[in-house]
Design a protein around this motif. Structure first.
Motif, PDB file in Angstrom:
ATOM      1  N   MET A   1      46.860  49.930  30.930  1.00  0.00           N
ATOM      2  CA  MET A   1      48.000  49.310  31.865  1.00  0.00           C
ATOM      3  C   MET A   1      48.211  48.014  32.342  1.00  0.00           C
ATOM      4  SD  MET A   1      49.709  51.448  35.149  1.00  0.00           S
ATOM      5  CE  MET A   1      50.379  52.573  34.363  1.00  0.00           C
ATOM      6  N   ALA A   2      48.983  47.298  32.064  1.00  0.00           N
ATOM      7  CA  ALA A   2      49.176  45.718  32.433  1.00  0.00           C
ATOM      8  C   ALA A   2      49.367  45.693  33.930  1.00  0.00           C
ATOM      9  CB  ALA A   2      50.322  45.107  31.719  1.00  0.00           C
ATOM     10  N   GLN A   3      48.678  44.814  34.542  1.00  0.00           N
ATOM     11  CA  GLN A   3      48.840  44.528  35.890  1.00  0.00           C
ATOM     12  C   GLN A   3      49.244  43.128  36.285  1.00  0.00           C
ATOM     13  OE1 GLN A   3      46.412  46.219  38.730  1.00  0.00           O
ATOM     14  NE2 GLN A   3      45.367  47.498  37.337  1.00  0.00           N
ATOM     15  N   GLN A   4      49.773  42.598  37.439  1.00  0.00           N
ATOM     16  CA  GLN A   4      50.066  41.217  37.434  1.00  0.00           C
ATOM     17  C   GLN A   4      49.666  41.166  38.879  1.00  0.00           C
ATOM     18  OE1 GLN A   4      54.392  39.991  38.584  1.00  0.00           O
ATOM     19  NE2 GLN A   4      54.085  39.217  36.372  1.00  0.00           N
ATOM     20  N   VAL A   5      49.256  39.805  38.979  1.00  0.00           N
ATOM     21  CA  VAL A   5      48.831  39.175  40.413  1.00  0.00           C
ATOM     22  C   VAL A   5      49.343  37.672  40.331  1.00  0.00           C
ATOM     23  CG1 VAL A   5      46.685  40.377  40.583  1.00  0.00           C
ATOM     24  CG2 VAL A   5      46.607  38.080  39.213  1.00  0.00           C
ATOM     25  N   LYS A   6      49.809  37.404  41.673  1.00  0.00           N
ATOM     26  CA  LYS A   6      50.311  36.172  41.860  1.00  0.00           C
ATOM     27  C   LYS A   6      49.833  35.324  42.760  1.00  0.00           C
ATOM     28  CE  LYS A   6      55.007  37.377  40.342  1.00  0.00           C
ATOM     29  NZ  LYS A   6      56.548  37.127  40.383  1.00  0.00           N
ATOM     30  N   GLY A   7      49.829  34.126  42.946  1.00  0.00           N
ATOM     31  CA  GLY A   7      49.170  33.145  44.049  1.00  0.00           C
ATOM     32  C   GLY A   7      49.673  31.630  43.643  1.00  0.00           C
ATOM     33  N   SER A 110      42.033  40.758  28.983  1.00  0.00           N
ATOM     34  CA  SER A 110      43.015  40.117  28.133  1.00  0.00           C
ATOM     35  C   SER A 110      44.129  39.861  29.153  1.00  0.00           C
ATOM     36  CB  SER A 110      43.147  41.053  26.908  1.00  0.00           C
ATOM     37  OG  SER A 110      43.895  42.207  27.470  1.00  0.00           O
ATOM     38  N   GLY A 111      44.857  38.908  28.595  1.00  0.00           N
ATOM     39  CA  GLY A 111      46.145  38.569  29.420  1.00  0.00           C
ATOM     40  C   GLY A 111      46.769  37.166  29.296  1.00  0.00           C
ATOM     41  N   ARG A 112      47.960  37.048  29.904  1.00  0.00           N
ATOM     42  CA  ARG A 112      48.513  35.575  29.747  1.00  0.00           C
ATOM     43  C   ARG A 112      48.830  35.360  31.361  1.00  0.00           C
ATOM     44  NH1 ARG A 112      50.845  33.778  24.943  1.00  0.00           N
ATOM     45  NH2 ARG A 112      50.372  35.547  23.171  1.00  0.00           N
ATOM     46  N   MET A 113      48.682  33.799  31.487  1.00  0.00           N
ATOM     47  CA  MET A 113      49.044  33.234  32.522  1.00  0.00           C
ATOM     48  C   MET A 113      50.275  32.307  32.567  1.00  0.00           C
ATOM     49  SD  MET A 113      46.575  31.213  35.331  1.00  0.00           S
ATOM     50  CE  MET A 113      45.599  32.484  35.698  1.00  0.00           C
ATOM     51  N   THR A 114      51.300  32.118  33.466  1.00  0.00           N
ATOM     52  CA  THR A 114      52.179  31.235  33.704  1.00  0.00           C
ATOM     53  C   THR A 114      51.980  30.636  34.855  1.00  0.00           C
ATOM     54  OG1 THR A 114      53.634  32.716  34.774  1.00  0.00           O
ATOM     55  CG2 THR A 114      54.094  32.656  32.502  1.00  0.00           C
ATOM     56  N   SER A 125      51.110  33.190  37.787  1.00  0.00           N
ATOM     57  CA  SER A 125      51.441  34.590  37.713  1.00  0.00           C
ATOM     58  C   SER A 125      50.518  34.949  36.375  1.00  0.00           C
ATOM     59  CB  SER A 125      52.946  34.749  37.356  1.00  0.00           C
ATOM     60  OG  SER A 125      53.156  36.189  37.335  1.00  0.00           O
ATOM     61  N   PHE A 126      49.470  36.181  36.503  1.00  0.00           N
ATOM     62  CA  PHE A 126      48.900  36.150  35.767  1.00  0.00           C
ATOM     63  C   PHE A 126      48.961  37.771  35.274  1.00  0.00           C
ATOM     64  CE2 PHE A 126      44.024  37.018  34.738  1.00  0.00           C
ATOM     65  CZ  PHE A 126      43.967  36.984  33.563  1.00  0.00           C
ATOM     66  N   ASP A 127      49.374  38.167  34.208  1.00  0.00           N
ATOM     67  CA  ASP A 127      49.420  39.410  33.765  1.00  0.00           C
ATOM     68  C   ASP A 127      48.311  39.943  32.923  1.00  0.00           C
ATOM     69  OD1 ASP A 127      52.537  40.047  34.321  1.00  0.00           O
ATOM     70  OD2 ASP A 127      52.972  38.317  32.893  1.00  0.00           O
ATOM     71  N   TYR A 128      47.736  40.690  33.214  1.00  0.00           N
ATOM     72  CA  TYR A 128      46.359  41.267  32.587  1.00  0.00           C
ATOM     73  C   TYR A 128      46.179  42.646  32.409  1.00  0.00           C
ATOM     74  CZ  TYR A 128      44.084  42.554  36.893  1.00  0.00           C
ATOM     75  OH  TYR A 128      43.844  43.302  38.085  1.00  0.00           O
ATOM     76  N   GLU A 129      45.289  42.656  31.451  1.00  0.00           N
ATOM     77  CA  GLU A 129      44.890  44.333  31.209  1.00  0.00           C
ATOM     78  C   GLU A 129      43.201  44.024  31.275  1.00  0.00           C
ATOM     79  OE1 GLU A 129      46.157  46.927  28.359  1.00  0.00           O
ATOM     80  OE2 GLU A 129      48.106  45.741  28.226  1.00  0.00           O
ATOM     81  N   LEU A 130      42.515  45.223  31.616  1.00  0.00           N
ATOM     82  CA  LEU A 130      41.045  45.324  31.804  1.00  0.00           C
ATOM     83  C   LEU A 130      40.466  46.419  31.023  1.00  0.00           C
ATOM     84  CD1 LEU A 130      38.687  43.436  32.749  1.00  0.00           C
ATOM     85  CD2 LEU A 130      38.723  44.624  34.901  1.00  0.00           C
ATOM     86  N   GLN A 131      39.952  46.316  29.627  1.00  0.00           N
ATOM     87  CA  GLN A 131      39.718  47.507  29.079  1.00  0.00           C
ATOM     88  C   GLN A 131      38.419  48.078  29.513  1.00  0.00           C
ATOM     89  OE1 GLN A 131      41.672  49.014  26.970  1.00  0.00           O
ATOM     90  NE2 GLN A 131      43.214  47.737  27.563  1.00  0.00           N
TER      91      GLN A 131
END
Length: 134
Positions: A1-7, A110-114, A125-131
């Motif tokens: 499940m994708a998660q998002q963090v911002k800062g 894995s993920g992408r950052m804007t 803003s970092f959308d990521y998944e941690l398998q």
């Protein structure tokens, strides 16, 4: 499940020697030192190559970044790859986690950052998944 963090993050740019692309064309080479705050509590070193064209507002850059610290309390490091273009003033930027680059508790990341710059301040803003790793 994708998660998002911002800062927010701070960045310091240091020019490095240019990179010879042949026929007298030189790409700018820059080092950036970053400090991320928030759910991504980390430092980073980025090396970027940038080129411009004869057309006003058209340019490109590529970069590799190593981010080391904690992501929502999980400690480790990972690499990102940047691919940015400016097409007659219209920007496009992709910042992706390099596959299998996570270490420590960030293995399987894995993920992408804007990146957004507002009034001189830098935000991520970092959308990521941690398998889960076996």
């Amino acid at each position: 499940m994708a998660q998002q963090v911002k800062g927010e993050f701070e960045v310091k740019r240091t020019p490095e020697g240019g990179c010879d692309l042949g026929d007298g064309v030189v790409a700018g080479h820059f080092r950036f030192d970053k400090r991320f705050h928030g759910a991504l509590d980390a430092t980073a070193v980025v090396h970027m190559l940038a080129v411009g064209t004869e057309v006003e507002g058209s340019a490109a850059y590529v970069a590799v970044e190593r981010i080391s610290g904690a992501l929502e309390g999980r400690v480790g490091a990972f690499l990102t790859q940047h691919n940015g273009t400016l097409d007659r003033g219209s920007p496009t930027l992709t910042v992706s986690v390099v596959p299998d680059s996570g270490t420590g508790e960030l293995k399987g990341l894995s993920g992408r950052m804007t990146i957004d710059i507002r009034d001189g301040a830098h935000f991520y803003s970092f959308d990521y998944e941690l398998q889960r790793q076996e």
